[in-house]
Design an enzyme around this catalytic site. Structure first.
Site, PDB file in Angstrom:
ATOM      1  CB  THR A  59       8.974  -3.144  -0.796  1.00  0.00           C
ATOM      2  OG1 THR A  59       8.923  -4.481  -1.250  1.00  0.00           O
ATOM      3  CG2 THR A  59       7.533  -2.329  -1.294  1.00  0.00           C
ATOM      4  CE1 TYR A 110       8.445  16.771   8.537  1.00  0.00           C
ATOM      5  CE2 TYR A 110       7.947  18.034  10.536  1.00  0.00           C
ATOM      6  CZ  TYR A 110       7.589  17.447   9.384  1.00  0.00           C
ATOM      7  OH  TYR A 110       6.091  16.897   9.376  1.00  0.00           O
ATOM      8  CD  GLU A 152      10.172  18.750   5.189  1.00  0.00           C
ATOM      9  OE1 GLU A 152      11.075  18.696   6.119  1.00  0.00           O
ATOM     10  OE2 GLU A 152       9.218  18.793   5.253  1.00  0.00           O
ATOM     11  CG  ASP A 195       7.262  -3.260  -8.613  1.00  0.00           C
ATOM     12  OD1 ASP A 195       8.119  -3.646  -7.724  1.00  0.00           O
ATOM     13  OD2 ASP A 195       6.286  -2.864  -8.367  1.00  0.00           O
ATOM     14  CE  LYS A 200       6.063  -6.829  -1.190  1.00  0.00           C
ATOM     15  NZ  LYS A 200       6.179  -5.491  -1.606  1.00  0.00           N
ATOM     16  NE  ARG A 236       5.173  -3.134   6.878  1.00  0.00           N
ATOM     17  CZ  ARG A 236       4.896  -4.027   5.833  1.00  0.00           C
ATOM     18  NH1 ARG A 236       4.224  -3.427   4.913  1.00  0.00           N
ATOM     19  NH2 ARG A 236       5.011  -5.259   6.286  1.00  0.00           N
TER      20      ARG A 236
HETATM   21  N1  DSN Z   1       1.004  -6.210  -0.608  1.00  0.00           N
HETATM   22  C1  DSN Z   1       2.220  -6.569  -1.217  1.00  0.00           C
HETATM   23  C2  DSN Z   1       2.133  -8.133  -1.758  1.00  0.00           C
HETATM   24  O1  DSN Z   1       1.581  -8.633  -0.719  1.00  0.00           O
HETATM   25  O2  DSN Z   1       2.578  -8.675  -2.692  1.00  0.00           O
HETATM   26  C3  DSN Z   1       2.381  -5.732  -2.381  1.00  0.00           C
HETATM   27  O3  DSN Z   1       2.580  -4.464  -2.295  1.00  0.00           O
END
Ligand code: DSN
Length: 433
Positions: A227, A53, A55, A200, A230, A236
Site C-alpha cells: 500500500t 478516464y 484506461e 507484501d 502506511k 490511500r
Molecule cells: N487494514 C490494514 C492494517 O491495518 O494493517 C491492512 O490492510
C-alpha cells in the site's frame, strides 16, 4: 485544510469532515497502518485529475486527452522504481488488496498454491483468509512462527512445506508481525522449489524506503506489493514492483524473466482486475514518493523504529506480554488479556476515550474471537510524523498502561488531557518537502 464549497453546499458532510479533522488533530493516532499525509498529497487528491478516464498505460490508452495523465503516471513509475530499486512499477492498484490479487493473477493459474504466513501469526486477509473470494481461486497453505515469544519463523517447516506442496508463490509479508523477516532464507527456499518469491511489504514500505529495514529485492525476491498510505506516508492506494536482480540465473535471463513478470502484472491490473486508474491518486503517490526520496525521510523512518522500541521498553517494564517479546519495526502486539485481564476490544474502547486510537487484534493462536480478541496492536508511524520522539513515546506508553490498569473515569479524563497537551504541542506538519 478549508472546505468552503462543502461547507456552503453540504453541511452534513462538512460537519463529519470537520469532526474527523478535529479528532485527528487532538488525539494521538497509534493505528500502525495509518499516517498523516502532506498538504501537497491532499491537494493532488482533490485535483482535476479525478475527472479523467485513462484506461491503459502511458502511451497506450483507450481514451483521448492523456497528455498530462501520461506525464503524471510516468513520473510516479520512475520515482517508485528509484525508491525501491525496482525494474518495473505498476502504480495503478487502487489499494493493497487489489495489488495482491493482481500479483496472484499474474504469477499463477487458478488452483495453484501459495505458501504464506499463517493469518493468526501476522498474515493478512488477502493472504488467503477463507472469507475472501481469492481463497476459493488459489490454494493457500501456511507457515508459522517457531516461537511466539521471540518471533522466529519456523524456516525448516517452511522449507518442508514448500518441498511437499510445491507452491507457485512463496509469500512473505504481514500486517501484525513486529519483527523483520529473514528475506534471504525465504528467497533461497523459493529458488530451491522453483516458486516466485513475493513480499507484501504494505506495513514496512516506508521503513524500507527510508533504509530502516532491509529491502527484499536485495535478497532475490521477484515481486513486492504494497500500500502507499502506511509508513510510506502517501495517499490511500497500492502498487506492485518487480525486481530483475534476483540472482536466479545470468543477468540477461533474470532481466527477461522480470520483463515477462512485469507484462503479466500490467495485464493483471488492467484489464484483468481494474478499470480506469485513479489518476488523482497516482499524482498523489508521485508526490509522496518524491517526499520519501528526501534525506529527511531517512530520519523519519529511523525515528519510527526508535519510538516503537521506546514504547516496547515501557510495556516490558510493566510486565505486559508482547508477542515476539517486543518489536524491531513500527508496531507492537500486546497481549492485554493475558497480562492485564482486559480484552482487546475493551482496551481499544477505553483508550479511545482517552484520545488514543489503536486497534484490537488477535494474537497468535488466540482462543478469543476476532471482534473481542486478547490483543491490541499499535505503532508509531503517525505520531512520529507529528514530530514525537522517544521521550514522548515513553510518556504515551505510560499513559496507556495507567488507563488499562486503573480504568476509572478520573484516570481516563486525566489521560485525555495529557494526550491533548502532547497533541497540541506537536501539530501535524503541512509539508515534508
Ligand atoms: N487494514 C490494514 C492494517 O491495518 O494493517 C491492512 O490492510
Amino acid at each position: 485544510m478549508n472546505y468552503p464549497h462543502i461547507q456552503h453546499e453540504d453541511s452534513e458532510i462538512y460537519d463529519a469532515i470537520e469532526g474527523e479533522e478535529k479528532r485527528q488533530r487532538e488525539g494521538l493516532e497509534l493505528i500502525p497502518s495509518e499516517n498523516y499525509v502532506s498538504q501537497a498529497v491532499r491537494e493532488a487528491m482533490a485535483s482535476a485529475l479525478t475527472n479523467k478516464y485513462s484506461e491503459g498505460y502511458p502511451g497506450k490508452r483507450y481514451y483521448g486527452g492523456q497528455e498530462f495523465t501520461d506525464q503524471v503516471e510516468r513520473i510516479a513509475i520512475e520515482r517508485a522504481k528509484h525508491l525501491f530499486g525496482a525494474s518495473h512499477a505498476n502504480v495503478q492498484p487502487l489499494g493493497g488488496a487489489n495489488a495482491n490479487i493482481a500479483a496472484y493473477m499474474a504469477l499463477m493459474e487458478p488452483g495453484d498454491t501459495v505458501l504464506g504466513m499463517d493469518l493468526s501469526h501476522g498474515g493478512h486477509l488477502t493472504h488467503g483468509h477463507p472469507v475472501t473470494y481469492i481463497s476459493k481461486i488459489f490454494n493457500f497453505v501456511r507457515y508459522k512462527m517457531k516461537d511466539v515469544e521471540t518471533g522466529e519463523i519456523d524456516y525448516d517447516a517452511l522449507r518442508e512445506t514448500a518441498l511437499k506442496e510445491k507452491p507457485k508463490v512463496i509469500l512473505a509479508g504481514f500486517s501484525a508481525y513486529p519483527r523483520e523477516l529473514e528475506w534471504q532464507k525465504i528467497a533461497d527456499i523459493a529458488k530451491e522449489v522453483g516458486a516466485y518469491a513475493m513480499a507484501d511489504v504494505a506495513h514496512i514500505a516506508g521503513l524500507i524506503a527510508g533504509g530502516s529495514q532491509k529491502n527484499p529485492f536485495d535478497y532475490g525476491f521477484d515481486v513486492m506489493t504494497t500500500t502507499t498510505h502506511k509508513t510510506l506516508r502517501g495517499p490511500r492506494g497500492g502498487m506492485i514492483l518487480v525486481n530483475e536482480k534476483t540472482g536466479r540465473g545470468m543477468a540477461a535471463e533474470d532481466a527477461e524473466r522480470a520483463e515477462t513478470i512485469a507484462k503479466k502484472i500490467d495485464k493483471a491490473v488492467f484489464p484483468g482486475l481494474q478499470g480506469g486508474p485513479h489518476m488523482h491518486q497516482i499524482a498523489a503517490k508521485a508526490i509522496a514518493f518524491r517526499e520519501a526520496l528526501q534525506p529527511s525521510f531517512k530520519t523519519y523512518a529511523k525515528q519510527v523504529v526508535e519510538n516503537a522500541a521506546a514504547m516496547a521498553e515501557v510495556f516490558k517494564a510493566h510486565n505486559v506480554r508482547m508477542l515476539t517479546g517486543g518489536t524491531s519495526n513500527h508496531l507492537i502486539l500486546a497481549d492485554v488479556f493475558g497480562s492485564l485481564e482486559i480484552s482487546g476490544n475493551d482496551a481499544e474502547t477505553l483508550l479511545d476515550r482517552a484520545g488514543i486510537t489503536l486497534n484490537k487484534n488477535s494474537i497468535a493462536d488466540d482462543t478469543r474471537k476476532p471482534m473481542d480478541p486478547s490483543g491490541i496492536r499499535f505503532g508509531t508511524p503517525a505520531m512520529t510524523t507529528r514530530g514525537l520522539g522517544t521521550k514522548e513515546s515513553k510518556e504515551i506508553a505510560e499513559i496507556m498502561i495507567e488507563v488499562l490498569q486503573k480504568r476509572d473515569d478520573a484516570t481516563v479524563t486525566a489521560a485525555k488531557e495529557k494526550v491533548r497537551l502532547i497533541a497540541e504541542a506537536h501539530p501535524v506538519p503541512e509539508s515534508f518537502a
